[in-house]
Write a protein that holds these residues in place. Structure first.
Motif, PDB file in Angstrom:
ATOM      1  N   LEU A 126     101.295  23.354  -1.535  1.00 33.86           N
ATOM      2  CA  LEU A 126     100.663  23.005  -2.591  1.00 33.86           C
ATOM      3  C   LEU A 126     100.773  21.639  -3.044  1.00 33.86           C
ATOM      4  O   LEU A 126     100.021  20.816  -3.806  1.00 33.86           O
ATOM      5  CB  LEU A 126     101.276  23.892  -3.828  1.00 33.86           C
ATOM      6  N   LYS A 127     102.122  21.071  -3.168  1.00 34.26           N
ATOM      7  CA  LYS A 127     102.143  19.583  -3.464  1.00 34.26           C
ATOM      8  C   LYS A 127     101.393  18.716  -2.821  1.00 34.26           C
ATOM      9  O   LYS A 127     101.114  17.756  -3.276  1.00 34.26           O
ATOM     10  CB  LYS A 127     103.578  19.560  -3.415  1.00 34.26           C
ATOM     11  N   SER A 146      90.376  21.837  -2.373  1.00 32.91           N
ATOM     12  CA  SER A 146      90.398  22.824  -3.557  1.00 32.91           C
ATOM     13  C   SER A 146      90.340  24.205  -3.011  1.00 32.91           C
ATOM     14  O   SER A 146      90.759  24.901  -3.475  1.00 32.91           O
ATOM     15  CB  SER A 146      89.312  22.542  -4.573  1.00 32.91           C
ATOM     16  N   GLU A 147      89.520  24.354  -2.087  1.00 33.08           N
ATOM     17  CA  GLU A 147      89.445  25.671  -1.481  1.00 33.08           C
ATOM     18  C   GLU A 147      90.585  26.035  -0.464  1.00 33.08           C
ATOM     19  O   GLU A 147      91.047  27.261  -0.926  1.00 33.08           O
ATOM     20  CB  GLU A 147      88.206  25.596  -0.254  1.00 33.08           C
ATOM     21  N   LEU A 148      91.166  25.114  -0.043  1.00 31.85           N
ATOM     22  CA  LEU A 148      92.500  25.309   0.492  1.00 31.85           C
ATOM     23  C   LEU A 148      93.657  25.822  -0.470  1.00 31.85           C
ATOM     24  O   LEU A 148      94.607  26.560  -0.254  1.00 31.85           O
ATOM     25  CB  LEU A 148      93.204  24.277   1.289  1.00 31.85           C
ATOM     26  N   GLN A 149      93.503  25.106  -1.570  1.00 29.79           N
ATOM     27  CA  GLN A 149      94.489  25.559  -2.541  1.00 29.79           C
ATOM     28  C   GLN A 149      94.235  26.844  -3.103  1.00 29.79           C
ATOM     29  O   GLN A 149      94.990  27.593  -3.269  1.00 29.79           O
ATOM     30  CB  GLN A 149      94.271  24.432  -3.815  1.00 29.79           C
ATOM     31  N   ARG A 150      93.096  27.351  -3.287  1.00 29.11           N
ATOM     32  CA  ARG A 150      92.740  28.700  -3.759  1.00 29.11           C
ATOM     33  C   ARG A 150      93.245  29.652  -2.615  1.00 29.11           C
ATOM     34  O   ARG A 150      93.669  30.778  -2.925  1.00 29.11           O
ATOM     35  CB  ARG A 150      91.073  28.809  -4.061  1.00 29.11           C
ATOM     36  N   GLN A 151      93.041  29.367  -1.515  1.00 28.16           N
ATOM     37  CA  GLN A 151      93.433  30.307  -0.223  1.00 28.16           C
ATOM     38  C   GLN A 151      94.839  30.622  -0.303  1.00 28.16           C
ATOM     39  O   GLN A 151      95.321  31.631  -0.008  1.00 28.16           O
ATOM     40  CB  GLN A 151      92.784  29.602   1.212  1.00 28.16           C
ATOM     41  N   VAL A 152      95.794  29.379  -0.459  1.00 27.65           N
ATOM     42  CA  VAL A 152      97.210  29.539  -0.514  1.00 27.65           C
ATOM     43  C   VAL A 152      97.444  30.658  -1.920  1.00 27.65           C
ATOM     44  O   VAL A 152      98.466  31.456  -1.483  1.00 27.65           O
ATOM     45  CB  VAL A 152      97.769  28.024  -0.691  1.00 27.65           C
ATOM     46  N   ARG A 154      95.519  32.996  -2.877  1.00 29.65           N
ATOM     47  CA  ARG A 154      94.900  34.302  -2.620  1.00 29.65           C
ATOM     48  C   ARG A 154      96.079  34.939  -1.360  1.00 29.65           C
ATOM     49  O   ARG A 154      96.324  36.299  -1.548  1.00 29.65           O
ATOM     50  CB  ARG A 154      93.589  33.965  -1.981  1.00 29.65           C
ATOM     51  N   MET A 155      96.544  34.036  -0.766  1.00 30.46           N
ATOM     52  CA  MET A 155      97.572  34.569   0.332  1.00 30.46           C
ATOM     53  C   MET A 155      98.821  34.978  -0.335  1.00 30.46           C
ATOM     54  O   MET A 155      99.417  35.944   0.069  1.00 30.46           O
ATOM     55  CB  MET A 155      97.819  33.603   1.535  1.00 30.46           C
ATOM     56  N   LEU A 156      99.068  34.253  -1.270  1.00 32.48           N
ATOM     57  CA  LEU A 156     100.351  34.280  -2.062  1.00 32.48           C
ATOM     58  C   LEU A 156     100.176  35.653  -3.014  1.00 32.48           C
ATOM     59  O   LEU A 156     101.189  36.488  -2.814  1.00 32.48           O
ATOM     60  CB  LEU A 156     100.886  33.352  -3.053  1.00 32.48           C
ATOM     61  N   LEU A 157      98.965  36.227  -3.306  1.00 33.32           N
ATOM     62  CA  LEU A 157      98.645  37.252  -4.098  1.00 33.32           C
ATOM     63  C   LEU A 157      98.815  38.348  -3.221  1.00 33.32           C
ATOM     64  O   LEU A 157      99.391  39.538  -3.669  1.00 33.32           O
ATOM     65  CB  LEU A 157      97.321  37.059  -4.806  1.00 33.32           C
ATOM     66  N   ALA A 158      98.299  38.365  -2.137  1.00 39.12           N
ATOM     67  CA  ALA A 158      98.334  39.252  -1.142  1.00 39.12           C
ATOM     68  C   ALA A 158      99.781  39.867  -0.759  1.00 39.12           C
ATOM     69  O   ALA A 158      99.890  40.811  -0.759  1.00 39.12           O
ATOM     70  CB  ALA A 158      97.473  39.099   0.329  1.00 39.12           C
ATOM     71  N   ASP A 159     100.600  38.828  -0.707  1.00 42.08           N
ATOM     72  CA  ASP A 159     101.942  39.121  -0.183  1.00 42.08           C
ATOM     73  C   ASP A 159     102.710  39.803  -1.476  1.00 42.08           C
ATOM     74  O   ASP A 159     103.553  40.596  -1.127  1.00 42.08           O
ATOM     75  CB  ASP A 159     102.604  37.796   0.217  1.00 42.08           C
ATOM     76  N   ALA A 192      97.215  26.630 -13.420  1.00 45.35           N
ATOM     77  CA  ALA A 192      96.186  26.590 -12.395  1.00 45.35           C
ATOM     78  C   ALA A 192      95.337  27.998 -12.168  1.00 45.35           C
ATOM     79  O   ALA A 192      95.627  28.998 -12.435  1.00 45.35           O
ATOM     80  CB  ALA A 192      96.649  26.378 -11.024  1.00 45.35           C
ATOM     81  N   PRO A 193      93.698  27.789 -12.273  1.00 43.34           N
ATOM     82  CA  PRO A 193      92.959  28.859 -12.266  1.00 43.34           C
ATOM     83  C   PRO A 193      93.080  29.858 -11.297  1.00 43.34           C
ATOM     84  O   PRO A 193      93.199  31.175 -11.234  1.00 43.34           O
ATOM     85  CB  PRO A 193      91.809  28.392 -12.325  1.00 43.34           C
ATOM     86  N   SER A 194      93.419  29.493  -9.931  1.00 45.27           N
ATOM     87  CA  SER A 194      93.737  29.992  -8.811  1.00 45.27           C
ATOM     88  C   SER A 194      95.061  31.018  -8.882  1.00 45.27           C
ATOM     89  O   SER A 194      95.053  32.061  -8.237  1.00 45.27           O
ATOM     90  CB  SER A 194      93.845  29.082  -7.566  1.00 45.27           C
TER      91      SER A 194
END
Length: 217
Positions: A126-127, A146-152, A154-159, A192-194
């Motif tokens: 993230l940093k 920005s898409e990579l930031q959102r992907q991180v 999403r993966m964190l939410l899934a975890d 962050a919106p993500s």
């Protein structure tokens, strides 16, 4: 490779310990070989063996003060106030730590027999993304970052949905790690919106050391 490792001082101190042990063993072998009266045909000469033994002992003398056995590190962590306080919080339950500092999570998570509830060892990514975004104006590159930031996120939410951590600790220390500049993990987590789907699942309930504590709603 060994010289580069030592001169650049990469890795953790306990990683020197196996090298020190190996050099001590190798030096002992060369010393015993030098003292032996009988050597096989083709063996290296006695002066060379003494030189190798002396070189190995010299390297041991240089590296030993820098080395740190892993059990010494574990003993150190057991007496940290953070470790003691966390031992009382949801014992044995998964705890997610949002930080770029790998040492913030390990080894105390394993020492307390907790499950690490994410695929990320730390969230330095993230940093790194934030640093890259602040140093580019290219629209296409910013879009990918920005898409990579959102992907991180999403993966964190899934975890989180898989492991259901009892607590989320967010690092409030903005000390520079891995890249120039500072990054505020707490501000990112809260704005962050993500991260909105993750924020919806937790509320801030306290603080331990330099970590904000978030508990499930």
């Amino acid at each position: 490779a060994v010289a580069i490792f030592v001169l650049q001082e990469k890795g953790w101190k306990y990683q020197y310990f196996p090298l020190v042990a190996f050099m001590l063993f190798a030096s002992a072998v060369f010393i015993l070989a030098s003292l032996s009266e009988q050597m096989p045909a083709g063996a290296i000469g006695r002066p060379t063996r003494w030189f190798a033994a002396a070189g190995g002992l010299l390297l041991v003398a240089v590296l030993l003060p820098r080395s740190e056995p892993i059990w010494s590190k574990l003993a150190y962590y057991k007496h940290l106030p953070f470790y003691v306080e966390m031992k009382q919080m949801a014992p044995g339950r998964p705890v997610l730590i949002i930080s770029s500092d790998l040492n913030a999570a390990f080894p105390w998570v394993l020492m307390q027999n907790r499950v690490w509830p994410t695929r990320f060892a730390s969230l330095w990514l993230l940093k790194g993304i934030d640093f890259a975004l602040s140093h580019t104006t290219d629209r296409a590159r910013r879009g990918k970052l920005s898409e990579l930031q959102r992907q991180v996120a999403r993966m964190l939410l899934a975890d989180i949905e898989r492991y259901h951590p009892a607590l989320v600790l967010v690092d409030m220390d903005t000390t520079d790690r891995f890249s120039k500049g500072q990054f505020d993990y707490l501000a990112h987590f809260q704005s962050a919106p993500s991260f909105a789907p993750i924020r919806a699942k937790f509320r801030r309930t306290g603080q331990v050391d330099h970590f904000a504590i978030f508990s499930p709603r």
